[in-house]
Enzyme design. Structure first.
Site, PDB file in Angstrom:
ATOM      1  N   TRP A 104      -3.462  -0.267 -13.133  1.00 47.74           N
ATOM      2  CA  TRP A 104      -3.796   0.844 -12.009  1.00 47.74           C
ATOM      3  C   TRP A 104      -3.392   2.024 -12.520  1.00 47.74           C
ATOM      4  O   TRP A 104      -4.058   2.955 -12.245  1.00 47.74           O
ATOM      5  CB  TRP A 104      -2.980   0.263 -10.622  1.00 47.74           C
ATOM      6  CG  TRP A 104      -3.661  -0.932 -10.126  1.00 47.74           C
ATOM      7  CD1 TRP A 104      -3.441  -2.202 -10.301  1.00 47.74           C
ATOM      8  CD2 TRP A 104      -5.368  -0.931  -9.785  1.00 47.74           C
ATOM      9  NE1 TRP A 104      -4.492  -3.053  -9.795  1.00 47.74           N
ATOM     10  CE2 TRP A 104      -5.320  -2.393  -9.408  1.00 47.74           C
ATOM     11  CE3 TRP A 104      -6.078  -0.015  -9.722  1.00 47.74           C
ATOM     12  CZ2 TRP A 104      -6.967  -2.781  -8.893  1.00 47.74           C
ATOM     13  CZ3 TRP A 104      -7.412  -0.302  -8.925  1.00 47.74           C
ATOM     14  CH2 TRP A 104      -7.820  -1.795  -8.738  1.00 47.74           C
ATOM     15  N   ASP A 179       1.486   5.601  -6.388  1.00 49.93           N
ATOM     16  CA  ASP A 179       0.570   4.442  -5.956  1.00 49.93           C
ATOM     17  C   ASP A 179       1.484   3.436  -5.522  1.00 49.93           C
ATOM     18  O   ASP A 179       2.249   2.837  -6.550  1.00 49.93           O
ATOM     19  CB  ASP A 179      -0.299   4.244  -7.108  1.00 49.93           C
ATOM     20  CG  ASP A 179      -1.177   2.957  -6.429  1.00 49.93           C
ATOM     21  OD1 ASP A 179      -0.901   2.402  -5.539  1.00 49.93           O
ATOM     22  OD2 ASP A 179      -2.084   2.725  -7.178  1.00 49.93           O
ATOM     23  N   LYS A 203      -2.457  -5.019   1.060  1.00 50.09           N
ATOM     24  CA  LYS A 203      -1.514  -5.956   0.338  1.00 50.09           C
ATOM     25  C   LYS A 203      -0.208  -6.175   1.337  1.00 50.09           C
ATOM     26  O   LYS A 203      -0.052  -7.278   1.745  1.00 50.09           O
ATOM     27  CB  LYS A 203      -0.911  -5.534  -1.350  1.00 50.09           C
ATOM     28  CG  LYS A 203      -2.002  -5.457  -2.115  1.00 50.09           C
ATOM     29  CD  LYS A 203      -2.101  -4.390  -3.106  1.00 50.09           C
ATOM     30  CE  LYS A 203      -3.267  -4.148  -3.737  1.00 50.09           C
ATOM     31  NZ  LYS A 203      -3.868  -5.291  -4.641  1.00 50.09           N
TER      32      LYS A 203
END
Lengths: 368, 368
Positions: A104, A179, A203
């Site tokens: 990511w 993030d 999530k």
């Protein structure tokens, strides 16, 4: 249907607390006596504004968000934030720093240059040195104090890495942009250590479709006027989150999850449970005499996404298939990594982790 | 709670079919025997991919979408499409044309230049000439045949205007790009007349958080490589809609609405009902001897958003308050326009329109 419980180890969209789903079910056609489904409410109606403000207040309380930070519920996922962060915060800067520690943060590093004049500098790399098996310590990051910001991901969902001690920069250094999609609300953090935090909801927060953004107010002065209003943090702040129609139902669901987390004792309590869940799974791996392997440096192991594998891809496949039949679902690792991945976010009960550990032992007895 | 039914005239997020909400309620904790809530499904799982593909197929069937058009379910609302359309389709062009007929097409015109090198040319303006009370005929649009595209909104939600005959350009002219948010699926259209159609879901499709994009395949060749992947139509097409996590639950709800529309007889049948609903309300206005007014040119009156007012803002306020008490909800006009607005999308039953017309007559008897 199976009589034994189903446990959903999906990396996201992920399991939600059953109590939250039951509330949503009850309120589907009539929210709180209004006669409206939440999905049918004008986003500017008092009904929905109440839901939004309540969700924000609960999030502020759960994370101890200081008054000089603004909270937004945007659309487009964390992926959109790669570019929004760069467009809004790097305007007029020569350079921004990015740390690459897995799938990511690598994608963020690749995408961020595309709508900013600032050069995105690779401040640290967990790949070449560590092949994404360890995390570069914050003291080793090559940071320019004149950089627009320093971007990193505190937990790498795909690779199963997480900074055990949350990185922090000293005073006078650029703001940290993080993030936090796959770990927000899973442990106590100090919001004041960050300039900007963003997190896709699917999530640890709620359903897919909403992205939480927490931004320090002084950084809003950087937002340039010549970027589209819909990508400008300041537009959304100035319009109280109503510049355009937000993803109202996902926001409502996120609010229900925040309230559920409060009933669980808040972030401190869930952090202790998350520790226990992760310890249980890593003990199952490490105690298997090498039948199961996790190659991440122990201090960098994720408490949210536990990756592991057996000696062969064939055996991994069998493990995943048999686990499915026992109600242990979606354990397949990310396609570029393979093996297994157990995502054990806040809403995964300890019983789910216990069931997985028991199945791991049973599977090893039969195939070990 | 009131025993009389509640009718929700919100312009969006708007009323959803009760049957759809009941199905969502039933399936909240267990979709189709999977043991999962739709919100808990990995977007890449077979379970969710089935939902997505079914929704796409139903939309294709309802709108007769030809095989050379691609369908996407994106995030960010119609507002994000202003810039995505310009970024993707105007690359390398000197000019793109925009028609301004009300609030939304004006905003598109203002925002589109911000991330493209092409100049956005004002091809026609319903404001200066008509003060948004009439629509410039397509034959009067000042279009450059070398323009990247021609953008317009077929229905102006705020101002209550709608092209009765859908604009169409002759062969060799630039592709039409249409914001169809507040009327898609309300009447039969010929998809082949358009290059790109986009629509925020929260009016005629489903809950807020998903945006339908229908794009002619050959236009994908224009998408430049140097824009962020998340804003690139081609990325989303190439990744089968899974480049990043889509708004899974709003997509599921949209799919339920598509199926409901099929049970209603499809677009042709709902179009006839929509005609009747609009006629009923405009007859109530026009038959009031001037007590209620709608100043839109009759041929340009919207069948989705019926705006009207009384002789004074005070009386409008009283109307809205009394209507609320009768269960006729969210009739307040957009803040910049004032007065009343009855949004009567597909999911508004005829009974709701009848109830409003009756209340209008009753209110006039008491205050006229």
């Amino acid at each position: 249907m199976s009589v034994s419980p189903i446990y959903n180890f999906s990396a996201g969209p992920a399991v939600l607390p059953e109590a939250v789903l039951r509330t949503a079910q009850q309120e589907m056609l009539d929210y709180n006596g209004t006669g409206f489904s939440v999905m049918e409410m004008s986003h500017r109606s008092d009904m929905f504004m109440g839901i939004l403000h309540h969700a924000e207040q609960d999030l502020r309380s759960l994370l101890n968000i200081p008054a000089n930070y603004q909270v937004l519920f945007l659309q487009g996922g964390a992926t959109t934030q790669f570019n929004m962060a760069a467009m809004n915060l790097a305007h007029g800067f020569e350079r921004a720093d990015a740390v690459v520690t897995g799938n990511w943060s690598r994608l963020a590093y690749e995408q961020m240059p595309l709508l900013t004049d600032a050069r995105i500098h690779l401040a640290a790399h967990g790949g070449e040195q560590f092949d994404y098996k360890d995390l570069p310590p914050v003291d080793n990051w090559d940071i320019d104090r004149n950089a627009a910001f320093v971007h990193f991901a505190s937990n790498e969902t795909v690779n199963g890495l997480q900074y055990a001690d949350m990185p922090k920069l000293s005073d006078g250094m650029p703001p940290l942009v993080c993030d936090m999609s796959s770990e927000i609300l899973s442990r106590e953090i100090n919001i004041s250590d960050f300039g900007l935090i963003y997190a896709g909801a699917q999530k640890n927060i709620g359903p897919a479709g909403v992205t939480v953004v927490i931004i320090r107010e002084d950084l809003l002065e950087r937002c340039p006027k010549n970027i589209p209003a819909v990508f400008n943090y300041r537009t959304h702040i100035d319009k109280d989150g109503m510049y355009n129609t937000p993803a109202t139902y996902p926001i409502y669901m996120s609010g229900l999850v925040f309230r559920w987390l409060q009933t669980q004792g808040g972030v401190k309590k869930i952090e202790a449970l998350n520790e226990l869940k992760a310890q249980t799974l890593y003990a199952a791996i490490d105690g298997s005499g090498g039948f199961y392997r996790n190659d991440i440096a122990p201090h960098a192991r994720s408490k949210m996404n536990v990756v592991f594998q057996t000696a062969s891809a064939d055996l991994d496949k069998k493990f995943i298939q048999e686990a499915e039949l026992r109600g242990l679902r979606l354990l397949k690792g990310y396609k570029s990594v393979g093996g297994m991945r157990a995502s054990i976010y806040n809403a995964m009960p300890y019983a789910g982790v216990e069931a997985l550990a028991e199945f791991m032992a049973d599977f090893q007895r039969r195939y070990g």
